[in-house]
Design a protein around this motif. Structure first.
Motif, PDB file in Angstrom:
ATOM      1  N   MET A  11       0.875  -1.307  -0.186  1.00  0.00           N
ATOM      2  CA  MET A  11       0.180  -0.178   0.036  1.00  0.00           C
ATOM      3  C   MET A  11       0.775   1.205  -0.093  1.00  0.00           C
ATOM      4  O   MET A  11       0.677   2.130  -0.746  1.00  0.00           O
ATOM      5  CB  MET A  11      -0.902   0.126   1.177  1.00  0.00           C
ATOM      6  N   ILE A  12       1.914   1.207   0.751  1.00  0.00           N
ATOM      7  CA  ILE A  12       2.873   2.253   0.907  1.00  0.00           C
ATOM      8  C   ILE A  12       3.547   2.399  -0.495  1.00  0.00           C
ATOM      9  O   ILE A  12       3.637   3.650  -1.070  1.00  0.00           O
ATOM     10  CB  ILE A  12       4.009   2.165   1.964  1.00  0.00           C
ATOM     11  N   ILE A  13       4.038   1.585  -1.086  1.00  0.00           N
ATOM     12  CA  ILE A  13       4.542   1.606  -2.609  1.00  0.00           C
ATOM     13  C   ILE A  13       3.634   1.929  -3.449  1.00  0.00           C
ATOM     14  O   ILE A  13       4.072   3.016  -4.271  1.00  0.00           O
ATOM     15  CB  ILE A  13       5.110  -0.003  -3.138  1.00  0.00           C
ATOM     16  N   PHE A  14       2.234   1.726  -3.387  1.00  0.00           N
ATOM     17  CA  PHE A  14       1.349   1.873  -4.409  1.00  0.00           C
ATOM     18  C   PHE A  14       1.166   3.539  -4.155  1.00  0.00           C
ATOM     19  O   PHE A  14       0.892   4.555  -5.197  1.00  0.00           O
ATOM     20  CB  PHE A  14      -0.186   1.405  -4.219  1.00  0.00           C
ATOM     21  N   CYS A  15       0.950   3.992  -2.902  1.00  0.00           N
ATOM     22  CA  CYS A  15       0.690   5.559  -2.609  1.00  0.00           C
ATOM     23  C   CYS A  15       1.868   6.350  -2.969  1.00  0.00           C
ATOM     24  O   CYS A  15       1.759   7.428  -3.785  1.00  0.00           O
ATOM     25  CB  CYS A  15       0.639   5.657  -1.220  1.00  0.00           C
ATOM     26  N   PHE A  16       3.151   6.018  -2.797  1.00  0.00           N
ATOM     27  CA  PHE A  16       4.308   6.518  -3.230  1.00  0.00           C
ATOM     28  C   PHE A  16       4.376   6.689  -4.940  1.00  0.00           C
ATOM     29  O   PHE A  16       4.601   7.830  -5.319  1.00  0.00           O
ATOM     30  CB  PHE A  16       5.514   5.656  -2.976  1.00  0.00           C
ATOM     31  N   ILE A  17       3.994   5.413  -5.421  1.00  0.00           N
ATOM     32  CA  ILE A  17       4.035   5.518  -7.037  1.00  0.00           C
ATOM     33  C   ILE A  17       3.090   6.446  -7.428  1.00  0.00           C
ATOM     34  O   ILE A  17       3.253   7.458  -8.533  1.00  0.00           O
ATOM     35  CB  ILE A  17       4.007   4.249  -7.652  1.00  0.00           C
ATOM     36  N   TYR A  18       1.648   6.473  -6.644  1.00  0.00           N
ATOM     37  CA  TYR A  18       0.777   7.446  -7.308  1.00  0.00           C
ATOM     38  C   TYR A  18       0.858   8.998  -7.082  1.00  0.00           C
ATOM     39  O   TYR A  18       0.618   9.672  -7.918  1.00  0.00           O
ATOM     40  CB  TYR A  18      -0.542   7.104  -6.315  1.00  0.00           C
ATOM     41  N   ILE A  19       1.747   9.330  -6.176  1.00  0.00           N
ATOM     42  CA  ILE A  19       1.990  10.612  -5.743  1.00  0.00           C
ATOM     43  C   ILE A  19       3.111  11.182  -6.696  1.00  0.00           C
ATOM     44  O   ILE A  19       2.979  12.359  -7.131  1.00  0.00           O
ATOM     45  CB  ILE A  19       2.544  10.778  -4.330  1.00  0.00           C
ATOM     46  N   ILE A  20       4.234  10.291  -6.830  1.00  0.00           N
ATOM     47  CA  ILE A  20       5.347  10.591  -8.043  1.00  0.00           C
ATOM     48  C   ILE A  20       4.759  10.877  -9.433  1.00  0.00           C
ATOM     49  O   ILE A  20       4.952  11.788  -9.840  1.00  0.00           O
ATOM     50  CB  ILE A  20       6.312   9.598  -7.902  1.00  0.00           C
ATOM     51  N   ARG A  21       3.531   9.954  -9.640  1.00  0.00           N
ATOM     52  CA  ARG A  21       3.202  10.164 -11.029  1.00  0.00           C
ATOM     53  C   ARG A  21       2.168  11.422 -10.909  1.00  0.00           C
ATOM     54  O   ARG A  21       2.283  12.261 -11.955  1.00  0.00           O
ATOM     55  CB  ARG A  21       2.095   9.113 -11.408  1.00  0.00           C
ATOM     56  N   ILE A  23       2.678  14.252  -9.515  1.00  0.00           N
ATOM     57  CA  ILE A  23       3.618  15.394  -9.345  1.00  0.00           C
ATOM     58  C   ILE A  23       4.403  15.456 -10.651  1.00  0.00           C
ATOM     59  O   ILE A  23       4.182  16.658 -11.267  1.00  0.00           O
ATOM     60  CB  ILE A  23       4.826  15.062  -8.269  1.00  0.00           C
ATOM     61  N   PHE A  24       4.627  14.477 -11.419  1.00  0.00           N
ATOM     62  CA  PHE A  24       5.237  14.634 -12.808  1.00  0.00           C
ATOM     63  C   PHE A  24       4.160  15.011 -13.892  1.00  0.00           C
ATOM     64  O   PHE A  24       4.464  16.090 -14.507  1.00  0.00           O
ATOM     65  CB  PHE A  24       5.909  13.122 -13.247  1.00  0.00           C
ATOM     66  N   LYS A  25       2.799  14.588 -13.557  1.00  0.00           N
ATOM     67  CA  LYS A  25       1.551  15.216 -14.289  1.00  0.00           C
ATOM     68  C   LYS A  25       1.455  16.537 -14.140  1.00  0.00           C
ATOM     69  O   LYS A  25       1.165  17.336 -15.305  1.00  0.00           O
ATOM     70  CB  LYS A  25       0.125  14.331 -14.032  1.00  0.00           C
ATOM     71  N   GLN A  26       1.499  17.036 -12.745  1.00  0.00           N
ATOM     72  CA  GLN A  26       1.261  18.290 -12.495  1.00  0.00           C
ATOM     73  C   GLN A  26       2.476  19.225 -13.214  1.00  0.00           C
ATOM     74  O   GLN A  26       2.232  20.288 -13.785  1.00  0.00           O
ATOM     75  CB  GLN A  26       1.267  18.463 -10.944  1.00  0.00           C
ATOM     76  N   LYS A  27       3.632  18.759 -12.970  1.00  0.00           N
ATOM     77  CA  LYS A  27       4.905  19.570 -13.583  1.00  0.00           C
ATOM     78  C   LYS A  27       4.536  19.462 -15.072  1.00  0.00           C
ATOM     79  O   LYS A  27       5.036  20.725 -15.654  1.00  0.00           O
ATOM     80  CB  LYS A  27       6.030  18.864 -13.230  1.00  0.00           C
ATOM     81  N   GLU A  28       4.286  18.572 -15.853  1.00  0.00           N
ATOM     82  CA  GLU A  28       4.071  18.601 -17.188  1.00  0.00           C
ATOM     83  C   GLU A  28       3.138  19.436 -17.519  1.00  0.00           C
ATOM     84  O   GLU A  28       2.869  20.369 -18.428  1.00  0.00           O
ATOM     85  CB  GLU A  28       3.682  17.136 -17.618  1.00  0.00           C
ATOM     86  N   PHE A  29       1.995  19.533 -16.790  1.00  0.00           N
ATOM     87  CA  PHE A  29       0.692  20.627 -16.982  1.00  0.00           C
ATOM     88  C   PHE A  29       1.299  21.998 -16.669  1.00  0.00           C
ATOM     89  O   PHE A  29       0.993  22.869 -17.681  1.00  0.00           O
ATOM     90  CB  PHE A  29      -0.411  20.273 -16.232  1.00  0.00           C
ATOM     91  N   SER A  30       2.069  22.180 -15.709  1.00  0.00           N
ATOM     92  CA  SER A  30       2.578  23.380 -15.462  1.00  0.00           C
ATOM     93  C   SER A  30       3.462  23.958 -16.582  1.00  0.00           C
ATOM     94  O   SER A  30       3.282  25.199 -17.024  1.00  0.00           O
ATOM     95  CB  SER A  30       3.343  23.696 -14.131  1.00  0.00           C
TER      96      SER A  30
END
Length: 257
Positions: A11-21, A23-30
């Motif tokens: 669950m921790i790994i899944f949440c970590f991957i979700y958060i990283i993705r 962040i990257f999507k937000q960075k791309e949108f920005s």
């Protein structure tokens, strides 16, 4: 227990991957948003400068003695004002479409008639670059229920893109046919084409495909996003088939009933 610990770790790994993705999507949108703001500033700066220069020229009393020059500068101001207004309207319409606040003015629309009306103006652009437009409107049923103004914008945007993204003499083909209850409108070019990684994003807001050394391709990155939203608002769908350096075909499906 060991199983509980394993589930917790997963669950921790899944949440970590979700958060990283995220962040990257937000960075791309920005990054796309910053590019949009820069493009918008550039697009508005040019007509504002032109209008300012033309207005300053009209303050010279001598200009009123030459009717041709007076008419020329008045036309420049009118054309540039229209261009700015058109861009602002597109941005506002995008916002309204996303909020589902845009009210379409429905009527019976003859698609072939609309296409034939816009071809002469686009033909001037194509001819100036020694290109061709091949029009094959063969669909037996070509009347749809649509908003005439917005449907015209759909076709114009696609044809304008086909011309802009042709690095050599444009070779544009537009043809219609009926397909399983839909009017199928295809716009084909032999231009730059799209790589598979860009095809996934071209309908996203603010996304612009890099154009290399072609510096005359301008815009906000709203055109195809605007087209997709409008097509879907009409109950239709849009697809793209493209090969890098060989060209693209955009296909719009509009319901006939």
């Amino acid at each position: 227990t060991g199983l509980t610990s394993l589930v917790f770790i997963l669950m921790i790994i899944f949440c970590f991957i979700y958060i990283i993705r995220a962040i990257f999507k937000q960075k791309e949108f920005s990054a796309r948003l910053i590019d949009f703001i820069n493009n918008m500033t550039h697009e508005f700066k040019t007509p504002i400068s032109t209008i300012t220069l033309a207005s300053e020229t009209l303050t010279n009393p001598a200009i009123y003695k030459d009717g041709n020059k007076l008419a020329k500068y008045q036309k420049i101001i009118s054309d540039e004002s229209f261009r700015m207004r058109h861009q602002v309207e597109k941005i506002l319409q995008m916002a309204a479409l996303e909020c589902e606040d845009l009210e379409l003015q429905w009527s019976q629309v003859d698609v072939h008639e609309i296409i034939n009306q816009m071809i002469p103006n686009l033909q001037l652009q194509v001819n100036s670059r020694k290109g061709t437009i091949d029009v094959q409107l063969t669909a037996p049923d070509h009347t749809i229920r649509a908003d005439s103004v917005h449907f015209t914008n759909i076709i114009y945007n696609l044809l304008d893109n086909a011309i802009k993204y042709s690095d050599k003499a444009p070779k544009i083909k537009i043809y219609t046919e009926t397909n399983d209850g839909f009017l199928k409108i295809s716009i084909q070019d032999k231009g730059l084409g799209l790589s598979p990684e860009h095809q996934k994003y071209i309908f996203k807001k603010y996304y612009r495909v890099p154009t290399g050394n072609i510096h005359n391709v301008k815009g906000f990155g709203l055109g195809l996003s605007y087209v997709k939203l409008l097509v879907e608002a009409h109950g239709g769908r849009i697809e793209v088939k493209s090969t890098l350096k060989k060209g693209s075909t955009f296909v719009v499906y509009m319901p006939l009933k």
